[in-house]
Design a protein around this motif. Structure first.
Motif, PDB file in Angstrom:
ATOM      1  N   GLY A  71      62.793 -39.507  51.017  1.00  0.00           N
ATOM      2  CA  GLY A  71      62.091 -37.569  50.399  1.00  0.00           C
ATOM      3  C   GLY A  71      61.838 -37.323  50.817  1.00  0.00           C
ATOM      4  O   GLY A  71      62.120 -35.747  50.926  1.00  0.00           O
ATOM      5  N   LYS A  72      60.676 -38.154  50.950  1.00  0.00           N
ATOM      6  CA  LYS A  72      59.489 -36.971  51.293  1.00  0.00           C
ATOM      7  C   LYS A  72      59.069 -36.593  52.564  1.00  0.00           C
ATOM      8  O   LYS A  72      58.427 -35.999  53.048  1.00  0.00           O
ATOM      9  CB  LYS A  72      57.987 -38.247  51.260  1.00  0.00           C
ATOM     10  N   HIS A  73      60.106 -37.332  53.356  1.00  0.00           N
ATOM     11  CA  HIS A  73      59.474 -37.240  54.716  1.00  0.00           C
ATOM     12  C   HIS A  73      60.887 -36.485  55.603  1.00  0.00           C
ATOM     13  O   HIS A  73      61.066 -35.662  56.730  1.00  0.00           O
ATOM     14  CB  HIS A  73      59.449 -38.783  55.543  1.00  0.00           C
ATOM     15  N   LEU A  74      62.045 -36.558  54.323  1.00  0.00           N
ATOM     16  CA  LEU A  74      62.908 -35.685  55.235  1.00  0.00           C
ATOM     17  C   LEU A  74      62.962 -34.007  55.135  1.00  0.00           C
ATOM     18  O   LEU A  74      62.817 -33.313  54.569  1.00  0.00           O
ATOM     19  CB  LEU A  74      64.202 -35.383  54.351  1.00  0.00           C
ATOM     20  N   THR A  75      63.510 -33.184  57.079  1.00  0.00           N
ATOM     21  CA  THR A  75      62.877 -32.071  56.259  1.00  0.00           C
ATOM     22  C   THR A  75      64.387 -30.863  55.822  1.00  0.00           C
ATOM     23  O   THR A  75      65.354 -31.648  55.579  1.00  0.00           O
ATOM     24  CB  THR A  75      63.152 -31.343  57.880  1.00  0.00           C
ATOM     25  N   LYS A  76      64.381 -29.988  56.013  1.00  0.00           N
ATOM     26  CA  LYS A  76      65.750 -29.059  55.607  1.00  0.00           C
ATOM     27  C   LYS A  76      66.590 -29.318  55.774  1.00  0.00           C
ATOM     28  O   LYS A  76      67.950 -29.441  55.936  1.00  0.00           O
ATOM     29  CB  LYS A  76      64.974 -27.994  54.970  1.00  0.00           C
ATOM     30  N   GLU A  77      66.574 -29.172  57.592  1.00  0.00           N
ATOM     31  CA  GLU A  77      67.250 -29.507  58.703  1.00  0.00           C
ATOM     32  C   GLU A  77      68.383 -31.057  58.714  1.00  0.00           C
ATOM     33  O   GLU A  77      69.273 -31.235  58.309  1.00  0.00           O
ATOM     34  CB  GLU A  77      67.069 -29.745  60.234  1.00  0.00           C
ATOM     35  N   GLN A  78      67.535 -31.849  57.771  1.00  0.00           N
ATOM     36  CA  GLN A  78      67.545 -32.752  57.555  1.00  0.00           C
ATOM     37  C   GLN A  78      68.875 -33.188  56.913  1.00  0.00           C
ATOM     38  O   GLN A  78      69.648 -34.213  56.329  1.00  0.00           O
ATOM     39  CB  GLN A  78      66.849 -34.361  57.732  1.00  0.00           C
ATOM     40  N   PHE A  79      68.310 -32.432  55.269  1.00  0.00           N
ATOM     41  CA  PHE A  79      69.014 -32.725  54.102  1.00  0.00           C
ATOM     42  C   PHE A  79      70.173 -32.036  54.874  1.00  0.00           C
ATOM     43  O   PHE A  79      71.638 -32.396  54.476  1.00  0.00           O
ATOM     44  CB  PHE A  79      67.984 -32.468  53.436  1.00  0.00           C
ATOM     45  N   PHE A 100      72.091 -27.829  47.024  1.00  0.00           N
ATOM     46  CA  PHE A 100      70.828 -27.709  46.671  1.00  0.00           C
ATOM     47  C   PHE A 100      69.495 -28.946  46.657  1.00  0.00           C
ATOM     48  O   PHE A 100      70.538 -29.449  46.158  1.00  0.00           O
ATOM     49  CB  PHE A 100      70.456 -27.287  45.237  1.00  0.00           C
ATOM     50  N   VAL A 101      68.930 -28.574  47.041  1.00  0.00           N
ATOM     51  CA  VAL A 101      67.587 -29.663  47.381  1.00  0.00           C
ATOM     52  C   VAL A 101      67.112 -29.674  45.655  1.00  0.00           C
ATOM     53  O   VAL A 101      66.135 -28.122  46.449  1.00  0.00           O
ATOM     54  CB  VAL A 101      66.812 -30.151  48.217  1.00  0.00           C
ATOM     55  N   HIS A 102      66.778 -30.374  45.106  1.00  0.00           N
ATOM     56  CA  HIS A 102      65.691 -30.262  44.101  1.00  0.00           C
ATOM     57  C   HIS A 102      64.423 -30.990  44.652  1.00  0.00           C
ATOM     58  O   HIS A 102      64.337 -32.073  44.877  1.00  0.00           O
ATOM     59  CB  HIS A 102      66.912 -30.230  42.428  1.00  0.00           C
ATOM     60  N   ARG A 103      63.444 -30.076  44.343  1.00  0.00           N
ATOM     61  CA  ARG A 103      62.090 -30.950  44.656  1.00  0.00           C
ATOM     62  C   ARG A 103      60.861 -31.379  43.439  1.00  0.00           C
ATOM     63  O   ARG A 103      60.211 -30.749  43.714  1.00  0.00           O
ATOM     64  CB  ARG A 103      61.200 -30.239  45.690  1.00  0.00           C
ATOM     65  N   ASP A 104      61.636 -31.135  42.050  1.00  0.00           N
ATOM     66  CA  ASP A 104      61.144 -30.630  41.009  1.00  0.00           C
ATOM     67  C   ASP A 104      59.845 -31.851  40.486  1.00  0.00           C
ATOM     68  O   ASP A 104      59.556 -31.850  39.493  1.00  0.00           O
ATOM     69  CB  ASP A 104      61.411 -29.918  40.177  1.00  0.00           C
ATOM     70  N   LYS A 105      60.765 -33.197  41.206  1.00  0.00           N
ATOM     71  CA  LYS A 105      60.392 -34.075  40.778  1.00  0.00           C
ATOM     72  C   LYS A 105      59.914 -34.860  41.932  1.00  0.00           C
ATOM     73  O   LYS A 105      60.072 -34.718  43.101  1.00  0.00           O
ATOM     74  CB  LYS A 105      61.144 -34.922  39.758  1.00  0.00           C
ATOM     75  N   GLN A 106      59.159 -36.242  41.663  1.00  0.00           N
ATOM     76  CA  GLN A 106      58.733 -37.220  42.553  1.00  0.00           C
ATOM     77  C   GLN A 106      60.472 -38.010  43.357  1.00  0.00           C
ATOM     78  O   GLN A 106      60.809 -37.771  44.190  1.00  0.00           O
ATOM     79  CB  GLN A 106      57.776 -38.422  41.558  1.00  0.00           C
ATOM     80  N   HIS A 107      61.238 -37.686  43.080  1.00  0.00           N
ATOM     81  CA  HIS A 107      62.237 -38.149  43.410  1.00  0.00           C
ATOM     82  C   HIS A 107      63.171 -36.356  44.013  1.00  0.00           C
ATOM     83  O   HIS A 107      63.768 -36.761  43.270  1.00  0.00           O
ATOM     84  CB  HIS A 107      63.507 -38.869  42.841  1.00  0.00           C
ATOM     85  N   ILE A 108      63.183 -36.290  45.030  1.00  0.00           N
ATOM     86  CA  ILE A 108      64.077 -35.372  45.755  1.00  0.00           C
ATOM     87  C   ILE A 108      65.386 -35.762  45.590  1.00  0.00           C
ATOM     88  O   ILE A 108      65.685 -37.150  46.605  1.00  0.00           O
ATOM     89  CB  ILE A 108      63.334 -35.027  46.770  1.00  0.00           C
ATOM     90  N   HIS A 109      66.435 -34.945  45.474  1.00  0.00           N
ATOM     91  CA  HIS A 109      67.433 -35.372  45.377  1.00  0.00           C
ATOM     92  C   HIS A 109      68.223 -33.675  45.420  1.00  0.00           C
ATOM     93  O   HIS A 109      67.695 -32.860  46.136  1.00  0.00           O
ATOM     94  CB  HIS A 109      67.837 -36.017  44.420  1.00  0.00           C
ATOM     95  N   ILE A 110      69.725 -34.043  46.790  1.00  0.00           N
ATOM     96  CA  ILE A 110      70.850 -32.942  46.747  1.00  0.00           C
ATOM     97  C   ILE A 110      71.943 -33.134  44.985  1.00  0.00           C
ATOM     98  O   ILE A 110      72.637 -34.374  45.115  1.00  0.00           O
ATOM     99  CB  ILE A 110      70.918 -33.338  48.285  1.00  0.00           C
ATOM    100  N   HIS A 111      71.800 -31.858  45.016  1.00  0.00           N
ATOM    101  CA  HIS A 111      73.211 -31.329  43.992  1.00  0.00           C
ATOM    102  C   HIS A 111      74.234 -30.970  45.042  1.00  0.00           C
ATOM    103  O   HIS A 111      73.533 -29.535  45.837  1.00  0.00           O
ATOM    104  CB  HIS A 111      72.862 -30.699  42.924  1.00  0.00           C
ATOM    105  N   LEU A 146      67.753 -44.505  57.141  1.00  0.00           N
ATOM    106  CA  LEU A 146      67.265 -44.234  55.344  1.00  0.00           C
ATOM    107  C   LEU A 146      67.679 -45.677  55.009  1.00  0.00           C
ATOM    108  O   LEU A 146      68.760 -46.005  55.773  1.00  0.00           O
ATOM    109  CB  LEU A 146      68.333 -43.137  54.855  1.00  0.00           C
ATOM    110  N   THR A 147      67.300 -46.069  53.768  1.00  0.00           N
ATOM    111  CA  THR A 147      67.327 -47.078  52.958  1.00  0.00           C
ATOM    112  C   THR A 147      68.290 -47.000  52.337  1.00  0.00           C
ATOM    113  O   THR A 147      68.820 -45.863  51.461  1.00  0.00           O
ATOM    114  CB  THR A 147      65.992 -47.208  51.501  1.00  0.00           C
ATOM    115  N   THR A 148      69.219 -48.110  52.201  1.00  0.00           N
ATOM    116  CA  THR A 148      70.212 -48.106  51.775  1.00  0.00           C
ATOM    117  C   THR A 148      70.190 -48.352  50.134  1.00  0.00           C
ATOM    118  O   THR A 148      68.538 -49.137  49.977  1.00  0.00           O
ATOM    119  CB  THR A 148      71.285 -49.013  51.853  1.00  0.00           C
ATOM    120  N   VAL A 149      71.102 -48.405  49.448  1.00  0.00           N
ATOM    121  CA  VAL A 149      71.105 -48.754  48.332  1.00  0.00           C
ATOM    122  C   VAL A 149      70.583 -50.508  48.314  1.00  0.00           C
ATOM    123  O   VAL A 149      69.896 -51.189  47.055  1.00  0.00           O
ATOM    124  CB  VAL A 149      72.706 -48.740  47.271  1.00  0.00           C
ATOM    125  N   ARG A 150      71.199 -51.153  48.583  1.00  0.00           N
ATOM    126  CA  ARG A 150      71.827 -52.988  49.101  1.00  0.00           C
ATOM    127  C   ARG A 150      70.216 -52.869  49.422  1.00  0.00           C
ATOM    128  O   ARG A 150      69.608 -53.882  48.551  1.00  0.00           O
ATOM    129  CB  ARG A 150      72.235 -53.450  50.338  1.00  0.00           C
TER     130      ARG A 150
END
Length: 287
Positions: A71-79, A100-111, A146-150
């Motif tokens: 998440g730290k290295h992904l750009t808006k275009e990559q999201f 939307f991308v939420h960046r308020d926490k260390q774990h950046i994520h998409i809704h 990117l890193t998978t869950v497995r």
């Protein structure tokens, strides 16, 4: 990357959450929508949703969470690319959607919110939507490097394995170098080596073993190694004294300066060992 998905009915409230500026929200994907507020977007969804009055949970809500490092290295275009790939694989690319991308926490994520009702008035099949979301997120993660869950799970397994071995090594070092003769001595020396040993008390308020806290992990003795369960630990400590661990009133020991009642299983193991030790001592002197 983790993917979660479900069907919801509260479209406006969910999009409002996604748009929340306190979450440092940023729109990274928008399709077939003109609205500029959550209310306007929800109204546009509703125009299409009104074609299918039988469907109640008529909006699809997804959360796509890359690992913290990714998440730290992904750009808006990559999201944006990530979102598009996910929608394509879920066969949702031709529907109204906003992300939307939420960046308020260390774990950046998409809704991501998608209209479950298509322009043809048909509802998207949401059977096993949670499992399908996770599987699709894994496919997208692989395609984008990117890193998978497995892979995350395997990393955690490997890290836990190392932690367990480190605790076991410290345990063996304490037994060999300090030869503690009771639980208090053992706990003291383990603490000096960086491992906090915590008494494990059951619902009956009886000691049944110990937990080991080390580098953010908290594990039962038996989870570290089978030789570190409460009973086996008691037997190990008994080897360092001419007598077995002393039981008070037949079912308790002194721990941290106070009397602690033992679970039935632990008390029996200690008592049996004490009997065996007494018998062996008697045989050794010719009784």
């Amino acid at each position: 990357m983790i993917g979660k998905g479900k069907s919801i009915s509260h479209t406006k409230a969910s999009i409002s959450y996604g748009w929340n500026q306190e979450k440092e929200a940023e729109i990274i994907y928008k399709k077939h929508l003109m609205g500029e507020t959550p209310k306007e977007i929800a109204q546009e969804f509703k125009i299409i949703q009104d074609q299918n009055c039988r469907c109640k949970n008529n909006t699809l809500s997804f959360v796509l969470s890359p690992t913290i490092e990714d998440g730290k290295h992904l750009t808006k275009e990559q999201f944006n690319e990530l979102t598009q790939k996910f929608l394509q694989k879920m066969k949702l690319e031709n529907r109204q959607a906003i992300a939307f991308v939420h960046r308020d926490k260390q774990h950046i994520h998409i809704h991501l919110y998608v209209n479950r009702i298509g322009f043809d008035g048909k509802a998207y099949n949401d059977s096993y939507i949670g499992k399908r979301s996770q599987h699709t997120a894994g496919q997208v993660a692989k395609e984008m490097g990117l890193t998978t869950v497995r892979e995350v799970q395997q990393e955690k397994i490997n890290e836990l394995k190392q932690i367990r071995q480190q605790i076991k090594n410290i345990h063996q070092k304490v037994l060999q170098e300090h030869r503690p003769q009771n639980f208090d001595h053992y706990i003291h020396h383990m603490k000096r080596e960086g491992v906090k040993v915590i008494p494990s008390i059951n619902k009956q308020n009886k000691l049944q073993g110990f937990r080991f806290e080390y580098q953010g992990y908290n594990l039962k003795g038996s989870e570290v190694h089978r030789s570190m369960s409460g009973g086996k630990l008691a037997l190990e400590l008994s080897k360092n004294t001419t007598q077995s661990l002393t039981l008070k009133q037949g079912k308790a020991i002194v721990l941290f300066g106070r009397l602690i009642e033992l679970s039935t299983n632990l008390a029996l193991k200690i008592a049996k060992h004490a009997i065996k030790k007494t018998l062996k001592k008697g045989m050794d002197i010719g009784f």
